[in-house]
Design a protein around this motif. Structure first.
Motif, PDB file in Angstrom:
ATOM      1  N   PHE A   1     -14.524   2.801  15.239  1.00  0.00           N
ATOM      2  CA  PHE A   1     -13.627   2.709  14.075  1.00  0.00           C
ATOM      3  C   PHE A   1     -12.865   3.997  13.788  1.00  0.00           C
ATOM      4  CE2 PHE A   1     -17.445   0.030  13.224  1.00  0.00           C
ATOM      5  CZ  PHE A   1     -16.877  -1.146  13.656  1.00  0.00           C
ATOM      6  N   PHE A   2     -12.993   4.995  14.676  1.00  0.00           N
ATOM      7  CA  PHE A   2     -12.224   6.228  14.495  1.00  0.00           C
ATOM      8  C   PHE A   2     -10.740   5.976  14.702  1.00  0.00           C
ATOM      9  CE2 PHE A   2      -9.936   9.623  16.739  1.00  0.00           C
ATOM     10  CZ  PHE A   2      -9.901  10.584  15.741  1.00  0.00           C
ATOM     11  N   ILE A   3      -9.919   6.605  13.874  1.00  0.00           N
ATOM     12  CA  ILE A   3      -8.472   6.645  14.059  1.00  0.00           C
ATOM     13  C   ILE A   3      -8.004   7.984  13.492  1.00  0.00           C
ATOM     14  CG2 ILE A   3      -7.903   5.522  11.851  1.00  0.00           C
ATOM     15  CD1 ILE A   3      -5.659   4.011  13.359  1.00  0.00           C
ATOM     16  N   SER A   4      -6.992   8.578  14.095  1.00  0.00           N
ATOM     17  CA  SER A   4      -6.639   9.942  13.709  1.00  0.00           C
ATOM     18  C   SER A   4      -5.772  10.016  12.459  1.00  0.00           C
ATOM     19  CB  SER A   4      -5.926  10.655  14.869  1.00  0.00           C
ATOM     20  OG  SER A   4      -4.677  10.051  15.132  1.00  0.00           O
ATOM     21  N   LYS A   5      -5.111   8.900  12.108  1.00  0.00           N
ATOM     22  CA  LYS A   5      -4.237   8.915  10.933  1.00  0.00           C
ATOM     23  C   LYS A   5      -4.323   7.574  10.234  1.00  0.00           C
ATOM     24  CE  LYS A   5       0.427  10.248   9.478  1.00  0.00           C
ATOM     25  NZ  LYS A   5       1.766  10.693   9.918  1.00  0.00           N
ATOM     26  N   TYR A   6      -4.465   7.610   8.920  1.00  0.00           N
ATOM     27  CA  TYR A   6      -4.674   6.391   8.140  1.00  0.00           C
ATOM     28  C   TYR A   6      -3.353   5.911   7.542  1.00  0.00           C
ATOM     29  CZ  TYR A   6      -9.538   7.621   8.733  1.00  0.00           C
ATOM     30  OH  TYR A   6     -10.756   7.930   9.287  1.00  0.00           O
ATOM     31  N   MET A   7      -2.889   4.747   8.050  1.00  0.00           N
ATOM     32  CA  MET A   7      -1.612   4.201   7.613  1.00  0.00           C
ATOM     33  C   MET A   7      -1.745   2.699   7.394  1.00  0.00           C
ATOM     34  SD  MET A   7       1.009   6.293  10.103  1.00  0.00           S
ATOM     35  CE  MET A   7       2.437   5.691   9.224  1.00  0.00           C
ATOM     36  N   VAL A   8      -0.689   2.071   6.925  1.00  0.00           N
ATOM     37  CA  VAL A   8      -0.534   0.628   6.725  1.00  0.00           C
ATOM     38  C   VAL A   8      -1.707   0.068   5.916  1.00  0.00           C
ATOM     39  CG1 VAL A   8       0.121  -1.546   7.819  1.00  0.00           C
ATOM     40  CG2 VAL A   8       0.740   0.590   8.913  1.00  0.00           C
ATOM     41  N   PHE A   9      -2.602  -0.722   6.509  1.00  0.00           N
ATOM     42  CA  PHE A   9      -3.633  -1.371   5.702  1.00  0.00           C
ATOM     43  C   PHE A   9      -4.614  -0.358   5.113  1.00  0.00           C
ATOM     44  CE2 PHE A   9      -5.279  -1.491  10.054  1.00  0.00           C
ATOM     45  CZ  PHE A   9      -6.605  -1.085   9.901  1.00  0.00           C
ATOM     46  N   TYR A  10      -4.732   0.804   5.733  1.00  0.00           N
ATOM     47  CA  TYR A  10      -5.563   1.865   5.155  1.00  0.00           C
ATOM     48  C   TYR A  10      -4.971   2.350   3.821  1.00  0.00           C
ATOM     49  CZ  TYR A  10      -7.828   2.317   9.754  1.00  0.00           C
ATOM     50  OH  TYR A  10      -8.514   2.080  10.921  1.00  0.00           O
ATOM     51  N   LEU A  11      -3.647   2.417   3.757  1.00  0.00           N
ATOM     52  CA  LEU A  11      -2.993   2.852   2.520  1.00  0.00           C
ATOM     53  C   LEU A  11      -3.242   1.854   1.388  1.00  0.00           C
ATOM     54  CD1 LEU A  11       0.424   4.149   3.904  1.00  0.00           C
ATOM     55  CD2 LEU A  11      -1.660   5.435   3.443  1.00  0.00           C
ATOM     56  N   PHE A  12      -3.328   0.581   1.762  1.00  0.00           N
ATOM     57  CA  PHE A  12      -3.645  -0.464   0.792  1.00  0.00           C
ATOM     58  C   PHE A  12      -5.026  -0.196   0.190  1.00  0.00           C
ATOM     59  CE2 PHE A  12      -5.220  -4.664  -0.409  1.00  0.00           C
ATOM     60  CZ  PHE A  12      -4.120  -5.227  -1.047  1.00  0.00           C
ATOM     61  N   ALA A  13      -5.996   0.117   1.058  1.00  0.00           N
ATOM     62  CA  ALA A  13      -7.354   0.412   0.590  1.00  0.00           C
ATOM     63  C   ALA A  13      -7.386   1.675  -0.248  1.00  0.00           C
ATOM     64  CB  ALA A  13      -8.288   0.560   1.798  1.00  0.00           C
ATOM     65  N   LYS A  14      -6.688   2.700   0.214  1.00  0.00           N
ATOM     66  CA  LYS A  14      -6.696   3.975  -0.495  1.00  0.00           C
ATOM     67  C   LYS A  14      -6.072   3.835  -1.879  1.00  0.00           C
ATOM     68  CE  LYS A  14      -5.584   8.872   0.226  1.00  0.00           C
ATOM     69  NZ  LYS A  14      -4.928   9.850   1.124  1.00  0.00           N
TER      70      LYS A  14
ATOM     71  N   LEU B   1      -0.936  -0.808 -13.760  1.00  0.00           N
ATOM     72  CA  LEU B   1      -1.363  -0.697 -12.361  1.00  0.00           C
ATOM     73  C   LEU B   1      -0.573  -1.655 -11.483  1.00  0.00           C
ATOM     74  CD1 LEU B   1      -3.251   0.538 -10.257  1.00  0.00           C
ATOM     75  CD2 LEU B   1      -4.940  -1.239 -10.829  1.00  0.00           C
ATOM     76  N   GLU B   2      -0.356  -2.866 -11.962  1.00  0.00           N
ATOM     77  CA  GLU B   2       0.420  -3.840 -11.201  1.00  0.00           C
ATOM     78  C   GLU B   2       1.844  -3.333 -10.970  1.00  0.00           C
ATOM     79  OE1 GLU B   2      -0.029  -8.277 -11.726  1.00  0.00           O
ATOM     80  OE2 GLU B   2       1.952  -7.998 -12.657  1.00  0.00           O
ATOM     81  N   LYS B   3       2.446  -2.778 -12.000  1.00  0.00           N
ATOM     82  CA  LYS B   3       3.799  -2.223 -11.887  1.00  0.00           C
ATOM     83  C   LYS B   3       3.823  -1.077 -10.855  1.00  0.00           C
ATOM     84  CE  LYS B   3       7.504  -0.281 -14.818  1.00  0.00           C
ATOM     85  NZ  LYS B   3       7.657   1.081 -14.229  1.00  0.00           N
ATOM     86  N   PHE B   4       2.824  -0.205 -10.922  1.00  0.00           N
ATOM     87  CA  PHE B   4       2.733   0.923  -9.995  1.00  0.00           C
ATOM     88  C   PHE B   4       2.579   0.433  -8.555  1.00  0.00           C
ATOM     89  CE2 PHE B   4       0.045   4.668  -8.411  1.00  0.00           C
ATOM     90  CZ  PHE B   4       1.169   5.426  -8.092  1.00  0.00           C
ATOM     91  N   TYR B   5       1.771  -0.593  -8.348  1.00  0.00           N
ATOM     92  CA  TYR B   5       1.564  -1.163  -7.011  1.00  0.00           C
ATOM     93  C   TYR B   5       2.888  -1.651  -6.431  1.00  0.00           C
ATOM     94  CZ  TYR B   5       0.359  -4.653  -3.459  1.00  0.00           C
ATOM     95  OH  TYR B   5       0.314  -5.395  -2.300  1.00  0.00           O
ATOM     96  N   TYR B   6       3.636  -2.426  -7.201  1.00  0.00           N
ATOM     97  CA  TYR B   6       4.881  -3.012  -6.677  1.00  0.00           C
ATOM     98  C   TYR B   6       6.022  -2.014  -6.586  1.00  0.00           C
ATOM     99  CZ  TYR B   6       2.860  -7.631  -6.409  1.00  0.00           C
ATOM    100  OH  TYR B   6       2.078  -8.697  -6.049  1.00  0.00           O
ATOM    101  N   GLU B   7       5.892  -0.878  -7.246  1.00  0.00           N
ATOM    102  CA  GLU B   7       6.917   0.159  -7.120  1.00  0.00           C
ATOM    103  C   GLU B   7       6.599   1.143  -5.995  1.00  0.00           C
ATOM    104  OE1 GLU B   7       7.137   1.887 -10.983  1.00  0.00           O
ATOM    105  OE2 GLU B   7       8.503   0.346 -11.766  1.00  0.00           O
ATOM    106  N   THR B   8       5.410   1.043  -5.427  1.00  0.00           N
ATOM    107  CA  THR B   8       5.006   1.968  -4.349  1.00  0.00           C
ATOM    108  C   THR B   8       4.697   1.180  -3.082  1.00  0.00           C
ATOM    109  OG1 THR B   8       2.738   1.977  -5.267  1.00  0.00           O
ATOM    110  CG2 THR B   8       4.210   3.767  -5.938  1.00  0.00           C
ATOM    111  N   ILE B   9       3.446   1.041  -2.731  1.00  0.00           N
ATOM    112  CA  ILE B   9       3.124   0.419  -1.435  1.00  0.00           C
ATOM    113  C   ILE B   9       3.458  -1.068  -1.394  1.00  0.00           C
ATOM    114  CG2 ILE B   9       1.319   2.119  -0.940  1.00  0.00           C
ATOM    115  CD1 ILE B   9      -0.715  -0.126  -1.480  1.00  0.00           C
ATOM    116  N   GLY B  10       3.483  -1.720  -2.551  1.00  0.00           N
ATOM    117  CA  GLY B  10       3.814  -3.140  -2.571  1.00  0.00           C
ATOM    118  C   GLY B  10       5.204  -3.435  -2.042  1.00  0.00           C
ATOM    119  N   VAL B  11       6.135  -2.504  -2.258  1.00  0.00           N
ATOM    120  CA  VAL B  11       7.503  -2.670  -1.747  1.00  0.00           C
ATOM    121  C   VAL B  11       7.488  -2.806  -0.230  1.00  0.00           C
ATOM    122  CG1 VAL B  11       9.752  -1.556  -1.499  1.00  0.00           C
ATOM    123  CG2 VAL B  11       8.514  -1.386  -3.658  1.00  0.00           C
ATOM    124  N   HIS B  12       6.658  -2.003   0.427  1.00  0.00           N
ATOM    125  CA  HIS B  12       6.635  -1.959   1.889  1.00  0.00           C
ATOM    126  C   HIS B  12       5.753  -3.050   2.495  1.00  0.00           C
ATOM    127  CE1 HIS B  12       8.562   1.793   1.096  1.00  0.00           C
ATOM    128  NE2 HIS B  12       7.468   2.370   0.630  1.00  0.00           N
TER     129      HIS B  12
END
Length: 367
Positions: free
Chosen positions: A207-220, A307-318
């Motif tokens: 499960f190692f990966i050198s950079k956390y992106m996409v679905f990892y950002l959702f979790a973070k 929180l919902e507003k923040f989600y859709y203005e940040t990672i939710g857009v992508h």
């Protein structure tokens, strides 16, 4: 075999370099690594840090001196002057793994995304064209744009793609450019398209990966937000997200590099089901105050919480265009004839990836 590799310090490029060194060491004459300096560390030090890290394979640690003898590190500012370090009497495989992953849909980001993914690819190809035997372009499986049904390996004849973002569009444009130029120049072409990259499934540490992106950002994003309100997450009932382990993708590229394969998607035949996948991710970060919905959630209809507003203005857009996409299946017959897919449960693999990332505090490798 003489190889020129871009993106060697990246998520996929680093794993590819490890695989080339371990699995094709005796065939390798030399690998030229085109690497950027950083403010605090130069290109050579970045590669040294990677080769001596705890995440490098045992083979690398045990054969470090012999490996270093086969590497030539070229700082990025000098990379487009191959006449100073390559031999015109030799023919090289160029593997262009570097890329700019930015899922923005904001028009102000379009120019930069195309410059990084298309314009730089053009500069690279034209600078190295006199030296090349083969140009291997690492694209993305999502360069197909919004497609449903069974997706095959040929994207080059797709002239009516509808893209989710500028990243997909720029990668597809780069594919078409290098394919045309290689055809006109008599250079072999290979376009390889991994889907979303997840952590190791075959190699250790798992499960190692050198950079956390996409679905990892959702979790973070949702980690440590259990007390900040509820969120309605827009997701399609039948949507899926195609995730492939980085070590598997690297092994495929290493194996197919000198084979007569012009286009290849490195994907799972059926992606991770979105609704189950989201539930697994949020379970891993202990976020329970959410509702999955197929209804559009935006400022027009109004947001229910901050929180919902923040989600859709940040990672939710992508991410929403991927979470709501049409169901897709992928033709993996050619892929599996090259290297069978790992046998694992996609949803449990996804959860294990997030748990590993949490344990690592979502820290990217400093290479």
């Amino acid at each position: 075999m003489h190889i020129i590799l871009t993106g060697a310090t990246g998520t996929l490029g680093s794993q590819l370099l490890f695989r080339l060194l371990e699995e094709r060491f005796n065939e390798l004459n030399c690998i030229w690594l085109l690497v950027r300096n950083k403010k605090s560390v130069n290109a050579a030090e970045r590669i040294q840090n990677m080769l001596t890290s705890a995440m490098a394979p045992k083979f690398v640690a045990q054969n470090l001196q012999a490996i270093q003898d086969k590497l030539r590190i070229i700082e990025a500012s000098e990379a487009l002057q191959p006449e100073y370090y390559l031999d015109l009497n030799q023919r090289y495989y160029m593997v262009h793994s570097a890329g700019f992953v930015n899922l923005s849909v904001n028009p102000k980001d379009e120019t930069q995304i195309f410059e990084e993914n298309l314009s730089f690819t053009k500069q690279l190809f034209n600078a190295f064209k006199p030296y090349l035997k083969k140009f291997v372009y690492i694209s993305t499986a999502f360069a197909a744009g919004k497609q449903d049904g069974v997706i095959g390996n040929d994207y080059l004849n797709n002239t009516n793609a509808e893209y989710r973002n500028y990243y997909e569009a720029s990668k597809h444009a780069a594919e078409k450019y290098v394919a045309q130029q290689c055809g006109e120049s008599g250079i072999e072409i290979q376009i390889l398209r991994p889907s979303v990259l997840g952590g190791n499934a075959l190699e250790k540490p798992r499960f190692f990966i050198s950079k956390y992106m996409v679905f990892y950002l959702f979790a973070k994003f949702f980690q440590h937000k259990t007390e900040q309100g509820s969120v309605r997450i827009q997701a399609g009932n039948d949507s899926n997200l195609n995730i492939i382990p980085t070590d598997y993708a690297a092994k495929v590229i290493c194996k197919v590099l000198d084979q007569p394969v012009e286009q290849l998607n490195i994907v799972n035949p059926i992606g991770t089901h979105i609704l189950t996948g989201i539930s697994k991710i949020l379970e891993a970060v202990n976020f329970k105050n959410y509702q999955l919905t197929q209804e559009i959630v935006d400022s027009v209809g109004g947001f229910e919480t901050t929180l919902e507003k923040f989600y859709y203005e940040t990672i939710g857009v992508h991410l929403t265009p991927y979470l709501t996409g049409k169901p897709q299946k992928w033709d993996t017959q050619l892929l599996e004839s090259i290297l069978p897919l790992p046998n694992y449960n996609p949803e449990e693999y996804l959860k294990a990836n997030i748990e590993y990332a949490i344990d690592q505090k979502f820290r990217n490798q400093r290479w």
